[in-house]
Design a protein around this motif. Sequence first.
Motif, PDB file in Angstrom:
ATOM      1  N   THR A  11       0.820  -1.205   0.000  1.00  0.00           N
ATOM      2  CA  THR A  11       0.000   0.000   0.000  1.00  0.00           C
ATOM      3  C   THR A  11       0.858   1.260   0.000  1.00  0.00           C
ATOM      4  OG1 THR A  11      -0.222  -0.105   2.403  1.00  0.00           O
ATOM      5  CG2 THR A  11      -1.992  -1.068   1.091  1.00  0.00           C
ATOM      6  N   SER A  12       2.095   1.168   0.502  1.00  0.00           N
ATOM      7  CA  SER A  12       2.952   2.348   0.470  1.00  0.00           C
ATOM      8  C   SER A  12       3.451   2.619  -0.938  1.00  0.00           C
ATOM      9  CB  SER A  12       4.119   2.184   1.441  1.00  0.00           C
ATOM     10  OG  SER A  12       4.969   1.144   1.003  1.00  0.00           O
ATOM     11  N   GLU A  13       3.327   1.655  -1.831  1.00  0.00           N
ATOM     12  CA  GLU A  13       3.761   1.837  -3.204  1.00  0.00           C
ATOM     13  C   GLU A  13       2.635   2.335  -4.113  1.00  0.00           C
ATOM     14  OE1 GLU A  13       5.283  -1.958  -4.311  1.00  0.00           O
ATOM     15  OE2 GLU A  13       6.954  -1.854  -2.921  1.00  0.00           O
ATOM     16  N   VAL A  14       1.516   2.662  -3.526  1.00  0.00           N
ATOM     17  CA  VAL A  14       0.380   3.160  -4.295  1.00  0.00           C
ATOM     18  C   VAL A  14       0.348   4.679  -4.189  1.00  0.00           C
ATOM     19  CG1 VAL A  14      -2.139   3.165  -4.499  1.00  0.00           C
ATOM     20  CG2 VAL A  14      -0.952   1.072  -3.866  1.00  0.00           C
ATOM     21  N   ASP A  15       0.172   5.317  -5.329  1.00  0.00           N
ATOM     22  CA  ASP A  15       0.024   6.774  -5.336  1.00  0.00           C
ATOM     23  C   ASP A  15      -1.450   7.090  -5.105  1.00  0.00           C
ATOM     24  OD1 ASP A  15       0.120   9.465  -5.656  1.00  0.00           O
ATOM     25  OD2 ASP A  15       0.935   9.435  -7.686  1.00  0.00           O
ATOM     26  N   PHE A  16      -1.801   7.301  -3.840  1.00  0.00           N
ATOM     27  CA  PHE A  16      -3.205   7.487  -3.485  1.00  0.00           C
ATOM     28  C   PHE A  16      -3.781   8.791  -4.034  1.00  0.00           C
ATOM     29  CE2 PHE A  16      -4.211   3.840  -1.076  1.00  0.00           C
ATOM     30  CZ  PHE A  16      -3.031   3.409  -0.494  1.00  0.00           C
ATOM     31  N   LEU A  19      -4.833   7.806  -7.330  1.00  0.00           N
ATOM     32  CA  LEU A  19      -5.873   6.780  -7.214  1.00  0.00           C
ATOM     33  C   LEU A  19      -7.253   7.395  -6.999  1.00  0.00           C
ATOM     34  CD1 LEU A  19      -6.398   3.668  -6.956  1.00  0.00           C
ATOM     35  CD2 LEU A  19      -6.269   4.045  -4.495  1.00  0.00           C
ATOM     36  N   ILE A  20      -7.328   8.430  -6.186  1.00  0.00           N
ATOM     37  CA  ILE A  20      -8.641   9.020  -5.904  1.00  0.00           C
ATOM     38  C   ILE A  20      -9.207   9.783  -7.096  1.00  0.00           C
ATOM     39  CG2 ILE A  20      -8.259   9.133  -3.423  1.00  0.00           C
ATOM     40  CD1 ILE A  20      -7.746  12.129  -3.730  1.00  0.00           C
ATOM     41  N   GLU A  21      -8.392  10.039  -8.080  1.00  0.00           N
ATOM     42  CA  GLU A  21      -8.855  10.708  -9.297  1.00  0.00           C
ATOM     43  C   GLU A  21      -9.300   9.731 -10.376  1.00  0.00           C
ATOM     44  OE1 GLU A  21      -9.348  13.940  -9.474  1.00  0.00           O
ATOM     45  OE2 GLU A  21      -8.578  14.134  -7.429  1.00  0.00           O
ATOM     46  N   THR A  22      -9.154   8.434 -10.144  1.00  0.00           N
ATOM     47  CA  THR A  22      -9.522   7.447 -11.156  1.00  0.00           C
ATOM     48  C   THR A  22     -11.034   7.299 -11.230  1.00  0.00           C
ATOM     49  OG1 THR A  22      -9.412   5.594  -9.604  1.00  0.00           O
ATOM     50  CG2 THR A  22      -7.390   6.160 -10.807  1.00  0.00           C
ATOM     51  N   PRO A  23     -11.563   6.949 -12.400  1.00  0.00           N
ATOM     52  CA  PRO A  23     -13.019   6.772 -12.537  1.00  0.00           C
ATOM     53  C   PRO A  23     -13.541   5.609 -11.683  1.00  0.00           C
ATOM     54  CG  PRO A  23     -11.910   6.515 -14.678  1.00  0.00           C
ATOM     55  CD  PRO A  23     -10.867   6.837 -13.671  1.00  0.00           C
ATOM     56  N   GLU A  24     -12.713   4.575 -11.493  1.00  0.00           N
ATOM     57  CA  GLU A  24     -13.155   3.434 -10.680  1.00  0.00           C
ATOM     58  C   GLU A  24     -13.380   3.854  -9.236  1.00  0.00           C
ATOM     59  OE1 GLU A  24     -10.298   3.371 -12.471  1.00  0.00           O
ATOM     60  OE2 GLU A  24     -10.221   1.555 -13.682  1.00  0.00           O
ATOM     61  N   PHE A  25     -12.458   4.638  -8.693  1.00  0.00           N
ATOM     62  CA  PHE A  25     -12.582   5.082  -7.307  1.00  0.00           C
ATOM     63  C   PHE A  25     -13.758   6.041  -7.151  1.00  0.00           C
ATOM     64  CE2 PHE A  25     -11.617   7.811  -3.688  1.00  0.00           C
ATOM     65  CZ  PHE A  25     -11.417   6.855  -2.707  1.00  0.00           C
ATOM     66  N   LYS A  26     -13.908   6.953  -8.097  1.00  0.00           N
ATOM     67  CA  LYS A  26     -15.032   7.896  -8.037  1.00  0.00           C
ATOM     68  C   LYS A  26     -16.363   7.164  -8.123  1.00  0.00           C
ATOM     69  CE  LYS A  26     -12.597  11.942  -9.702  1.00  0.00           C
ATOM     70  NZ  LYS A  26     -12.506  13.000 -10.701  1.00  0.00           N
ATOM     71  N   SER A  95     -18.416  -5.565   0.787  1.00  0.00           N
ATOM     72  CA  SER A  95     -18.341  -5.463  -0.676  1.00  0.00           C
ATOM     73  C   SER A  95     -17.614  -4.182  -1.085  1.00  0.00           C
ATOM     74  CB  SER A  95     -19.731  -5.517  -1.303  1.00  0.00           C
ATOM     75  OG  SER A  95     -20.472  -4.368  -0.990  1.00  0.00           O
ATOM     76  N   PHE A  96     -17.833  -3.082  -0.351  1.00  0.00           N
ATOM     77  CA  PHE A  96     -17.096  -1.851  -0.637  1.00  0.00           C
ATOM     78  C   PHE A  96     -15.605  -2.060  -0.407  1.00  0.00           C
ATOM     79  CE2 PHE A  96     -21.144   0.487   0.712  1.00  0.00           C
ATOM     80  CZ  PHE A  96     -21.578   0.623  -0.587  1.00  0.00           C
ATOM     81  N   ASP A  97     -15.260  -2.775   0.659  1.00  0.00           N
ATOM     82  CA  ASP A  97     -13.848  -3.039   0.960  1.00  0.00           C
ATOM     83  C   ASP A  97     -13.193  -3.885  -0.119  1.00  0.00           C
ATOM     84  OD1 ASP A  97     -14.112  -1.590   3.273  1.00  0.00           O
ATOM     85  OD2 ASP A  97     -14.277  -3.343   4.585  1.00  0.00           O
ATOM     86  N   SER A  98     -13.899  -4.893  -0.591  1.00  0.00           N
ATOM     87  CA  SER A  98     -13.314  -5.741  -1.630  1.00  0.00           C
ATOM     88  C   SER A  98     -13.144  -4.969  -2.943  1.00  0.00           C
ATOM     89  CB  SER A  98     -14.148  -7.002  -1.840  1.00  0.00           C
ATOM     90  OG  SER A  98     -15.436  -6.677  -2.300  1.00  0.00           O
ATOM     91  N   GLU A  99     -14.091  -4.089  -3.259  1.00  0.00           N
ATOM     92  CA  GLU A  99     -13.939  -3.254  -4.450  1.00  0.00           C
ATOM     93  C   GLU A  99     -12.756  -2.298  -4.302  1.00  0.00           C
ATOM     94  OE1 GLU A  99     -17.483  -1.403  -6.162  1.00  0.00           O
ATOM     95  OE2 GLU A  99     -18.667  -2.755  -4.902  1.00  0.00           O
ATOM     96  N   ALA A 100     -12.614  -1.710  -3.127  1.00  0.00           N
ATOM     97  CA  ALA A 100     -11.502  -0.787  -2.883  1.00  0.00           C
ATOM     98  C   ALA A 100     -10.173  -1.527  -2.984  1.00  0.00           C
ATOM     99  CB  ALA A 100     -11.650  -0.135  -1.516  1.00  0.00           C
ATOM    100  N   LYS A 101     -10.127  -2.731  -2.445  1.00  0.00           N
ATOM    101  CA  LYS A 101      -8.893  -3.518  -2.510  1.00  0.00           C
ATOM    102  C   LYS A 101      -8.546  -3.856  -3.962  1.00  0.00           C
ATOM    103  CE  LYS A 101      -6.744  -7.471  -0.317  1.00  0.00           C
ATOM    104  NZ  LYS A 101      -6.897  -8.561   0.645  1.00  0.00           N
ATOM    105  N   ALA A 102      -9.556  -4.181  -4.750  1.00  0.00           N
ATOM    106  CA  ALA A 102      -9.313  -4.477  -6.167  1.00  0.00           C
ATOM    107  C   ALA A 102      -8.782  -3.242  -6.898  1.00  0.00           C
ATOM    108  CB  ALA A 102     -10.586  -4.982  -6.823  1.00  0.00           C
ATOM    109  N   ILE A 103      -9.342  -2.095  -6.585  1.00  0.00           N
ATOM    110  CA  ILE A 103      -8.877  -0.855  -7.220  1.00  0.00           C
ATOM    111  C   ILE A 103      -7.437  -0.562  -6.812  1.00  0.00           C
ATOM    112  CG2 ILE A 103      -9.214   1.645  -7.313  1.00  0.00           C
ATOM    113  CD1 ILE A 103     -12.246   1.090  -7.017  1.00  0.00           C
ATOM    114  N   ILE A 104      -7.144  -0.723  -5.532  1.00  0.00           N
ATOM    115  CA  ILE A 104      -5.775  -0.464  -5.048  1.00  0.00           C
ATOM    116  C   ILE A 104      -4.796  -1.428  -5.709  1.00  0.00           C
ATOM    117  CG2 ILE A 104      -4.279  -0.631  -3.018  1.00  0.00           C
ATOM    118  CD1 ILE A 104      -6.624   0.530  -1.408  1.00  0.00           C
ATOM    119  N   ASN A 105      -5.174  -2.705  -5.776  1.00  0.00           N
ATOM    120  CA  ASN A 105      -4.284  -3.699  -6.396  1.00  0.00           C
ATOM    121  C   ASN A 105      -4.043  -3.383  -7.867  1.00  0.00           C
ATOM    122  OD1 ASN A 105      -3.863  -5.172  -4.065  1.00  0.00           O
ATOM    123  ND2 ASN A 105      -5.601  -6.526  -4.449  1.00  0.00           N
TER     124      ASN A 105
END
Length: 110
Positions: A11-16, A19-26, A95-105
């Motif tokens: 998770t430290s290697e993710v540019d959050f 990430l928050i600007e991606t359409p999937e996260f929005k 389900s929200f957590d699993s979607e967030a984890k998929a987006i982060i991955n």
Amino acid sequence: MSIKANQNKKTSEVDFEKLIETPEFKALVARKNKFITPYVILFMFFFFLLPVLTGYTEVLNSNIVGLINGTWFYAWGLFIMTWVFSTIYTKKASSFDSEAKAIINKYILK
């Protein structure tokens, strides 16, 4: 312990910030807000209705069981409503957590 340390490294290697600007996260945030909003509105309505009913009307003043009047039943109902809403959210949050984890991955920096 090593699994948790490995997850923290990933998770430290993710540019959050990106990430928050991606359409999937929005889309995820929009679905989550769409799910939560009706529950928040209902809770706030019934929560603030109690002081209005007790302060400005006589609706809850009648005794229902012995010396227990309607105000107590209404207040207990608020506790039950809170437990029900939190149970519903807890089940849906997985389900929200699993979607967030998929987006982060998907956006882990390699």
